[in-house]
Design an enzyme around this catalytic site. Structure first.
Site, PDB file in Angstrom:
ATOM      1  N   SER A   7      55.013  45.237  57.133  1.00  0.00           N
ATOM      2  CA  SER A   7      54.365  45.340  55.344  1.00  0.00           C
ATOM      3  C   SER A   7      53.189  46.520  56.113  1.00  0.00           C
ATOM      4  O   SER A   7      52.060  45.959  56.135  1.00  0.00           O
ATOM      5  CB  SER A   7      53.881  43.881  54.586  1.00  0.00           C
ATOM      6  N   HIS A  32      57.616  48.887  55.942  1.00  0.00           N
ATOM      7  CA  HIS A  32      57.926  48.333  54.444  1.00  0.00           C
ATOM      8  C   HIS A  32      56.151  48.153  53.469  1.00  0.00           C
ATOM      9  O   HIS A  32      55.515  48.422  54.314  1.00  0.00           O
ATOM     10  CB  HIS A  32      57.925  46.457  54.281  1.00  0.00           C
ATOM     11  N   ASP A  34      54.588  48.205  49.769  1.00  0.00           N
ATOM     12  CA  ASP A  34      54.437  47.261  49.068  1.00  0.00           C
ATOM     13  C   ASP A  34      53.238  48.242  47.754  1.00  0.00           C
ATOM     14  O   ASP A  34      52.538  48.653  47.950  1.00  0.00           O
ATOM     15  CB  ASP A  34      53.263  45.611  49.061  1.00  0.00           C
ATOM     16  N   MET A  36      51.938  47.702  43.677  1.00  0.00           N
ATOM     17  CA  MET A  36      51.353  46.974  43.187  1.00  0.00           C
ATOM     18  C   MET A  36      50.658  47.836  41.862  1.00  0.00           C
ATOM     19  O   MET A  36      50.277  48.244  42.216  1.00  0.00           O
ATOM     20  CB  MET A  36      50.434  45.905  44.241  1.00  0.00           C
ATOM     21  N   HIS A  67      58.933  48.252  48.241  1.00  0.00           N
ATOM     22  CA  HIS A  67      59.285  47.871  47.481  1.00  0.00           C
ATOM     23  C   HIS A  67      58.418  47.953  46.321  1.00  0.00           C
ATOM     24  O   HIS A  67      56.865  47.368  46.090  1.00  0.00           O
ATOM     25  CB  HIS A  67      58.484  46.623  48.481  1.00  0.00           C
ATOM     26  N   MET A  69      56.617  46.716  43.357  1.00  0.00           N
ATOM     27  CA  MET A  69      56.528  45.010  42.070  1.00  0.00           C
ATOM     28  C   MET A  69      55.290  45.765  40.553  1.00  0.00           C
ATOM     29  O   MET A  69      54.293  45.376  40.975  1.00  0.00           O
ATOM     30  CB  MET A  69      55.164  44.712  43.423  1.00  0.00           C
ATOM     31  N   MET A 138      62.140  37.191  47.737  1.00  0.00           N
ATOM     32  CA  MET A 138      60.309  36.800  48.234  1.00  0.00           C
ATOM     33  C   MET A 138      59.894  35.725  48.398  1.00  0.00           C
ATOM     34  O   MET A 138      60.198  34.625  48.151  1.00  0.00           O
ATOM     35  CB  MET A 138      60.035  37.227  46.329  1.00  0.00           C
ATOM     36  N   ASP A 176      60.734  38.234  52.860  1.00  0.00           N
ATOM     37  CA  ASP A 176      59.058  39.064  52.502  1.00  0.00           C
ATOM     38  C   ASP A 176      58.403  37.960  51.510  1.00  0.00           C
ATOM     39  O   ASP A 176      57.829  37.116  50.788  1.00  0.00           O
ATOM     40  CB  ASP A 176      59.425  40.430  51.351  1.00  0.00           C
TER      41      ASP A 176
HETATM   42  C1  DX5 Z   1      53.403  40.262  49.015  1.00  0.00           C
HETATM   43  C2  DX5 Z   1      53.803  41.561  49.494  1.00  0.00           C
HETATM   44  C3  DX5 Z   1      54.602  41.327  50.975  1.00  0.00           C
HETATM   45  C4  DX5 Z   1      53.368  40.770  51.893  1.00  0.00           C
HETATM   46  C5  DX5 Z   1      53.601  40.070  52.879  1.00  0.00           C
HETATM   47  O1  DX5 Z   1      53.165  40.739  47.822  1.00  0.00           O
HETATM   48  O2  DX5 Z   1      55.842  41.585  49.386  1.00  0.00           O
HETATM   49  O3  DX5 Z   1      55.238  42.538  51.750  1.00  0.00           O
HETATM   50  O4  DX5 Z   1      52.711  42.168  52.487  1.00  0.00           O
HETATM   51  O5  DX5 Z   1      52.751  39.872  53.890  1.00  0.00           O
HETATM   52  P1  DX5 Z   1      52.882  38.993  54.680  1.00  0.00           P
HETATM   53  O6  DX5 Z   1      53.846  39.517  55.856  1.00  0.00           O
HETATM   54  O7  DX5 Z   1      50.971  38.771  54.680  1.00  0.00           O
HETATM   55  O8  DX5 Z   1      52.771  37.630  53.738  1.00  0.00           O
HETATM   56 ZN    ZN Z   2      56.390  43.428  50.012  1.00  0.00          ZN
END
Ligand code: DX5
Ligand code: ZN
Length: 219
Positions: A7, A32, A34, A36, A67, A69, A138, A176
């Protein structure tokens, strides 16, 4: 064998090129991303221009595992596809029309994933399992890297693996959140195909971290 999907949330945003070069040299296939929106989750991260820039500069070196969110994912599918996402995963919690959305993503010739947060049950996506390419479980509440793994993800992964074998489904099972070298064995044993790790990869020596993960994948 499992694959790692690092990620980028925990990468060095000041020098992404350096981090991406290391991932490539270590034969990482997936990255990956992310996204948001500060609405579905209480945080804001990267978006379309960052993904477009990564695609443009890395071409097809990586599978861009995106991903979302975000609320209202439908509105942005075309933009993420145009930016170069190869897989687009959205959250079941934000979409009542999740079956239509899966079809829509697939109609763009990219892969469609569906994700459930820790408080959402697998049964809420049962009717999506025969059409989806990826299920993202998740194991933290979405929004931040560096959180602690929530154990209820393991039963969900096992159940998805059982259903996949029994019904000959094609989806990849991805996990994840909170996965590190120290606890990755239990998600491998539960049946995961794709393992996201942010801080577990980018904190410390990236190359060594990846190698340690891969050794554990080999069993
Ligand atoms: C959290 C993200 C993850 C995050 C995971 O909402 O979806 O992908 O980056 O990070 P770690 O591996 O540090 O928990
Ligand atoms: Zn993620």
């Amino acid at each position: 064998m499992c694959n790692l999907s690092p990620s980028l949330l925990s990468a060095n945003f000041y020098n992404l090129e350096n981090d991406l070069n290391i991932l490539y040299e270590e034969n990482i296939k997936y990255i990956h991303l992310d996204v948001m929106d500060g609405v579905f989750v209480p945080n804001i991260s990267m978006g379309i221009p960052v993904i477009a820039s990564i695609k443009k500069n890395t071409q097809n070196k990586f599978i861009l595992d995106t991903h979302l969110m975000i609320e209202n994912p439908k509105k942005y599918i075309d933009s993420f596809k145009d930016a170069g996402s190869d897989i687009i995963t959205f959250h079941r919690e934000v979409s009542e029309e999740y079956l239509e959305l899966i079809d829509y993503i697939k109609s763009k010739s990219i892969k469609a994933g569906i994700s459930i947060s820790p408080d959402t049950e697998v049964k809420s996506i049962i009717d999506a399992l025969d059409k989806v390419d990826l299920v993202l479980i998740m194991s933290v509440h979405p929004g931040f890297g560096g959180q602690k793994f929530i154990e209820n993800a393991l039963d969900k992964i096992k159940y998805l693996k059982e259903l996949k074998t029994k019904n000959n489904y094609n989806y990849l099972i991805e996990v994840d959140g909170g996965v590190y070298i120290e606890n990755v064995k239990k998600v491998i044993d539960a049946g995961c195909d794709l393992i996201v790790s942010g801080s577990g990869v980018f904190k410390g020596n990236i190359r060594n971290n990846i190698r340690e993960f891969k050794n554990l994948f080999r069993g």
